[in-house]
Design a protein around this motif. Structure first.
Motif, PDB file in Angstrom:
ATOM      1  N   PHE A 275      37.463  32.433  35.943  1.00  0.00           N
ATOM      2  CA  PHE A 275      37.017  33.685  36.526  1.00  0.00           C
ATOM      3  C   PHE A 275      37.840  33.934  37.787  1.00  0.00           C
ATOM      4  CE2 PHE A 275      33.491  32.404  33.932  1.00  0.00           C
ATOM      5  CZ  PHE A 275      32.952  33.593  33.453  1.00  0.00           C
ATOM      6  N   LEU A 276      37.995  35.200  38.121  1.00  0.00           N
ATOM      7  CA  LEU A 276      38.826  35.598  39.259  1.00  0.00           C
ATOM      8  C   LEU A 276      38.002  35.713  40.531  1.00  0.00           C
ATOM      9  CD1 LEU A 276      41.689  36.690  40.159  1.00  0.00           C
ATOM     10  CD2 LEU A 276      40.721  38.973  39.809  1.00  0.00           C
ATOM     11  N   LEU A 277      38.485  35.102  41.600  1.00  0.00           N
ATOM     12  CA  LEU A 277      38.041  35.389  42.961  1.00  0.00           C
ATOM     13  C   LEU A 277      39.237  35.923  43.727  1.00  0.00           C
ATOM     14  CD1 LEU A 277      35.846  32.265  43.920  1.00  0.00           C
ATOM     15  CD2 LEU A 277      35.057  34.522  43.184  1.00  0.00           C
ATOM     16  N   ASP A 278      39.005  36.833  44.656  1.00  0.00           N
ATOM     17  CA  ASP A 278      40.106  37.467  45.389  1.00  0.00           C
ATOM     18  C   ASP A 278      39.750  37.544  46.873  1.00  0.00           C
ATOM     19  OD1 ASP A 278      42.171  38.968  46.390  1.00  0.00           O
ATOM     20  OD2 ASP A 278      41.986  40.603  44.943  1.00  0.00           O
ATOM     21  N   PRO A 283      44.628  48.166  47.854  1.00  0.00           N
ATOM     22  CA  PRO A 283      44.732  49.390  47.054  1.00  0.00           C
ATOM     23  C   PRO A 283      45.225  49.085  45.645  1.00  0.00           C
ATOM     24  CG  PRO A 283      45.705  49.696  49.223  1.00  0.00           C
ATOM     25  CD  PRO A 283      45.404  48.239  49.104  1.00  0.00           C
ATOM     26  N   GLY A 284      44.562  49.680  44.662  1.00  0.00           N
ATOM     27  CA  GLY A 284      44.944  49.468  43.283  1.00  0.00           C
ATOM     28  C   GLY A 284      44.321  48.253  42.640  1.00  0.00           C
ATOM     29  N   GLU A 285      43.622  47.426  43.411  1.00  0.00           N
ATOM     30  CA  GLU A 285      42.943  46.257  42.859  1.00  0.00           C
ATOM     31  C   GLU A 285      41.519  46.675  42.481  1.00  0.00           C
ATOM     32  OE1 GLU A 285      44.547  43.327  42.432  1.00  0.00           O
ATOM     33  OE2 GLU A 285      46.335  44.291  43.226  1.00  0.00           O
ATOM     34  N   GLU A 286      41.267  46.823  41.206  1.00  0.00           N
ATOM     35  CA  GLU A 286      40.009  47.407  40.738  1.00  0.00           C
ATOM     36  C   GLU A 286      38.798  46.650  41.268  1.00  0.00           C
ATOM     37  OE1 GLU A 286      37.800  48.646  36.533  1.00  0.00           O
ATOM     38  OE2 GLU A 286      39.787  47.684  36.534  1.00  0.00           O
ATOM     39  N   GLY A 287      37.859  47.408  41.870  1.00  0.00           N
ATOM     40  CA  GLY A 287      36.645  46.829  42.414  1.00  0.00           C
ATOM     41  C   GLY A 287      36.835  46.130  43.739  1.00  0.00           C
ATOM     42  N   ARG A 288      38.067  46.171  44.284  1.00  0.00           N
ATOM     43  CA  ARG A 288      38.368  45.412  45.511  1.00  0.00           C
ATOM     44  C   ARG A 288      39.180  46.262  46.489  1.00  0.00           C
ATOM     45  NH1 ARG A 288      41.712  41.439  42.354  1.00  0.00           N
ATOM     46  NH2 ARG A 288      41.287  42.846  40.618  1.00  0.00           N
ATOM     47  N   GLY A 290      38.192  48.024  49.060  1.00  0.00           N
ATOM     48  CA  GLY A 290      37.602  48.145  50.387  1.00  0.00           C
ATOM     49  C   GLY A 290      36.945  46.833  50.747  1.00  0.00           C
ATOM     50  N   TYR A 291      36.725  46.597  52.035  1.00  0.00           N
ATOM     51  CA  TYR A 291      36.164  45.317  52.466  1.00  0.00           C
ATOM     52  C   TYR A 291      34.811  45.046  51.817  1.00  0.00           C
ATOM     53  CZ  TYR A 291      34.189  41.646  55.349  1.00  0.00           C
ATOM     54  OH  TYR A 291      33.606  40.474  55.761  1.00  0.00           O
ATOM     55  N   PHE A 292      33.926  46.018  51.822  1.00  0.00           N
ATOM     56  CA  PHE A 292      32.584  45.824  51.297  1.00  0.00           C
ATOM     57  C   PHE A 292      32.614  45.589  49.789  1.00  0.00           C
ATOM     58  CE2 PHE A 292      31.855  47.480  55.411  1.00  0.00           C
ATOM     59  CZ  PHE A 292      30.587  47.089  55.794  1.00  0.00           C
ATOM     60  N   ASP A 293      33.417  46.371  49.072  1.00  0.00           N
ATOM     61  CA  ASP A 293      33.542  46.175  47.630  1.00  0.00           C
ATOM     62  C   ASP A 293      34.152  44.817  47.305  1.00  0.00           C
ATOM     63  OD1 ASP A 293      32.399  48.592  47.031  1.00  0.00           O
ATOM     64  OD2 ASP A 293      34.302  49.653  46.833  1.00  0.00           O
ATOM     65  N   LEU A 294      35.079  44.358  48.133  1.00  0.00           N
ATOM     66  CA  LEU A 294      35.717  43.067  47.917  1.00  0.00           C
ATOM     67  C   LEU A 294      34.694  41.933  47.958  1.00  0.00           C
ATOM     68  CD1 LEU A 294      38.335  41.332  47.686  1.00  0.00           C
ATOM     69  CD2 LEU A 294      38.391  41.330  50.196  1.00  0.00           C
ATOM     70  N   LEU A 295      33.830  41.932  48.952  1.00  0.00           N
ATOM     71  CA  LEU A 295      32.838  40.867  49.050  1.00  0.00           C
ATOM     72  C   LEU A 295      31.785  40.968  47.950  1.00  0.00           C
ATOM     73  CD1 LEU A 295      34.292  40.301  51.713  1.00  0.00           C
ATOM     74  CD2 LEU A 295      32.058  39.693  52.680  1.00  0.00           C
ATOM     75  N   ARG A 296      31.394  42.190  47.600  1.00  0.00           N
ATOM     76  CA  ARG A 296      30.458  42.347  46.473  1.00  0.00           C
ATOM     77  C   ARG A 296      31.079  41.825  45.180  1.00  0.00           C
ATOM     78  NH1 ARG A 296      29.975  47.867  48.677  1.00  0.00           N
ATOM     79  NH2 ARG A 296      28.075  47.999  49.946  1.00  0.00           N
ATOM     80  N   PHE A 297      32.345  42.144  44.968  1.00  0.00           N
ATOM     81  CA  PHE A 297      33.052  41.689  43.768  1.00  0.00           C
ATOM     82  C   PHE A 297      33.028  40.166  43.679  1.00  0.00           C
ATOM     83  CE2 PHE A 297      36.949  39.920  42.006  1.00  0.00           C
ATOM     84  CZ  PHE A 297      37.016  40.500  40.747  1.00  0.00           C
ATOM     85  N   ASN A 298      33.363  39.498  44.758  1.00  0.00           N
ATOM     86  CA  ASN A 298      33.437  38.038  44.736  1.00  0.00           C
ATOM     87  C   ASN A 298      32.063  37.409  44.555  1.00  0.00           C
ATOM     88  OD1 ASN A 298      36.308  37.425  45.088  1.00  0.00           O
ATOM     89  ND2 ASN A 298      36.093  38.483  47.038  1.00  0.00           N
ATOM     90  N   ALA A 299      31.037  37.983  45.164  1.00  0.00           N
ATOM     91  CA  ALA A 299      29.683  37.464  44.958  1.00  0.00           C
ATOM     92  C   ALA A 299      29.288  37.580  43.489  1.00  0.00           C
ATOM     93  CB  ALA A 299      28.695  38.208  45.843  1.00  0.00           C
ATOM     94  N   ALA A 300      29.582  38.730  42.875  1.00  0.00           N
ATOM     95  CA  ALA A 300      29.254  38.925  41.463  1.00  0.00           C
ATOM     96  C   ALA A 300      30.043  37.978  40.571  1.00  0.00           C
ATOM     97  CB  ALA A 300      29.522  40.378  41.069  1.00  0.00           C
ATOM     98  N   GLN A 301      31.316  37.723  40.909  1.00  0.00           N
ATOM     99  CA  GLN A 301      32.134  36.807  40.123  1.00  0.00           C
ATOM    100  C   GLN A 301      31.597  35.383  40.205  1.00  0.00           C
ATOM    101  OE1 GLN A 301      33.799  38.991  38.087  1.00  0.00           O
ATOM    102  NE2 GLN A 301      35.535  37.581  38.216  1.00  0.00           N
ATOM    103  N   LEU A 302      31.114  34.986  41.357  1.00  0.00           N
ATOM    104  CA  LEU A 302      30.530  33.652  41.493  1.00  0.00           C
ATOM    105  C   LEU A 302      29.309  33.502  40.601  1.00  0.00           C
ATOM    106  CD1 LEU A 302      31.004  33.250  45.329  1.00  0.00           C
ATOM    107  CD2 LEU A 302      31.820  31.613  43.622  1.00  0.00           C
TER     108      LEU A 302
END
Length: 311
Positions: A275-278, A283-288, A290-302
């Motif tokens: 699974f991907l963590l980032d 820009p251009g990184e889907e779901g990532r 912005g700062y807030f979206d980035l942390l939400r993305f990683n929490a969901a990936q975990l």
């Protein structure tokens, strides 16, 4: 710690000679907004929130690139020539940015956001632990803890931006209060996302998640790349296989900034999904994007990788 990035120095000398003759903003469609230079995207997104669209925030590190192997381009030096301030993490992550003001010809202060923060120790490889080697200056991935951002990084951003744009200081202060509230809400949101997890140990590609794990009760049980830019040794990989078996690790996490050879080797050996963590997004990184979206993305990936209620 590398204090001068050779690519910056070499590019800077030649480019400054060119800029002195032609000018950096000679085009008729040049963006003449004030400029702030920032090393990595997550911090740049926070800076943009504070200064608004009247200021152009230039990110040095492009999406998908690793700070450990990054080389500054001539175009970036041109873009940063008019910067009023530079923001970097420090702690050995982005020391190349310390040379950018001189190399680009900008007369602007540099704010090191890790100054005054007690950095946690970097994860060491099994081979380093066996030989007693030090992990270096500390773990610089402080931006992945939103409470640390709220309490330590945000005040430094406000101070640096208010000094660079004194006519906007009240506006910056007001936006900072709203941003602090949003960071508190993000912290609660992440706790809610991670709450179902019973399996809390994981293996990361590198030690980007130490602060995030400490904040949210996770365990970064091992890292594949103790030194980004260097492949792990056979001894390191064997040690990680033991860690994965001992902790019942259900998956392996990759990162877009680092190679996947070692990740695939562990995944194949243990028949585990990846699974991907980032840690950086951009820009251009889907779901990532912005700062807030980035942390939400990683929490969901975990949660996806560790299996939710898996025991």
């Amino acid at each position: 710690m590398q204090l001068r990035h050779p690519a910056v120095g070499a590019l800077g000398l030649g480019l400054l000679l060119t800029l002195g003759c032609t000018g950096a903003d000679s085009g008729s469609n040049a963006d003449l907004r004030p400029v702030v230079g920032v090393s990595i995207f997550p911090v740049a997104d926070l800076v943009q929130t504070l200064v608004g669209e009247e200021v152009r925030v230039e990110v040095a590190l492009p999406p998908g690139a690793s700070p450990a192997t990054f080389n500054v381009t001539p175009q970036q030096l041109r873009d940063l020539r008019r910067a009023s301030a530079f923001f970097m993490i420090g702690g050995g992550l982005d020391e190349w940015l310390a040379d950018l003001p001189e190399a680009s010809g900008a007369d602007a202060p540099i704010v090191r956001l890790s100054d005054g923060i007690q950095l946690l120790a970097e994860e060491e490889s099994p081979e380093e632990e066996a030989h007693g080697h030090s992990g270096g200056s500390g773990n610089p991935h402080i931006w992945l803890d939103p409470i640390l951002v709220r309490d330590e990084i945000l005040p430094k951003l406000v101070e640096g931006l208010s000094a660079g744009f004194p006519n906007k200081s009240n506006e910056i202060g007001h936006r900072a209060q709203l941003l602090a509230d949003s960071l508190s809400a993000l912290d609660e949101e992440i706790r809610t996302i991670l709450e179902p997890l019973e399996q809390r140990a994981f293996i990361a590609t590198h030690s980007a998640w130490t602060y995030f794990a400490a904040r949210y009760g996770l365990e970064e049980a091992g890292v594949i790349h103790a030194h980004p830019g260097q492949e792990p040794s056979s001894r390191d990989l064997a040690g990680l296989l033991d860690v994965a078996r001992d902790h019942g690790i259900p998956c392996v996490f990759s990162e877009p900034q680092l190679g996947e050879v070692a990740v695939r080797a562990i995944s194949t050996e243990l028949s585990l999904p990846t699974f991907l963590l980032d840690p950086l997004g951009g820009p251009g990184e889907e779901g990532r994007e912005g700062y807030f979206d980035l942390l939400r993305f990683n929490a969901a990936q975990l949660v996806k990788g560790l299996g939710g209620t898996r025991g």
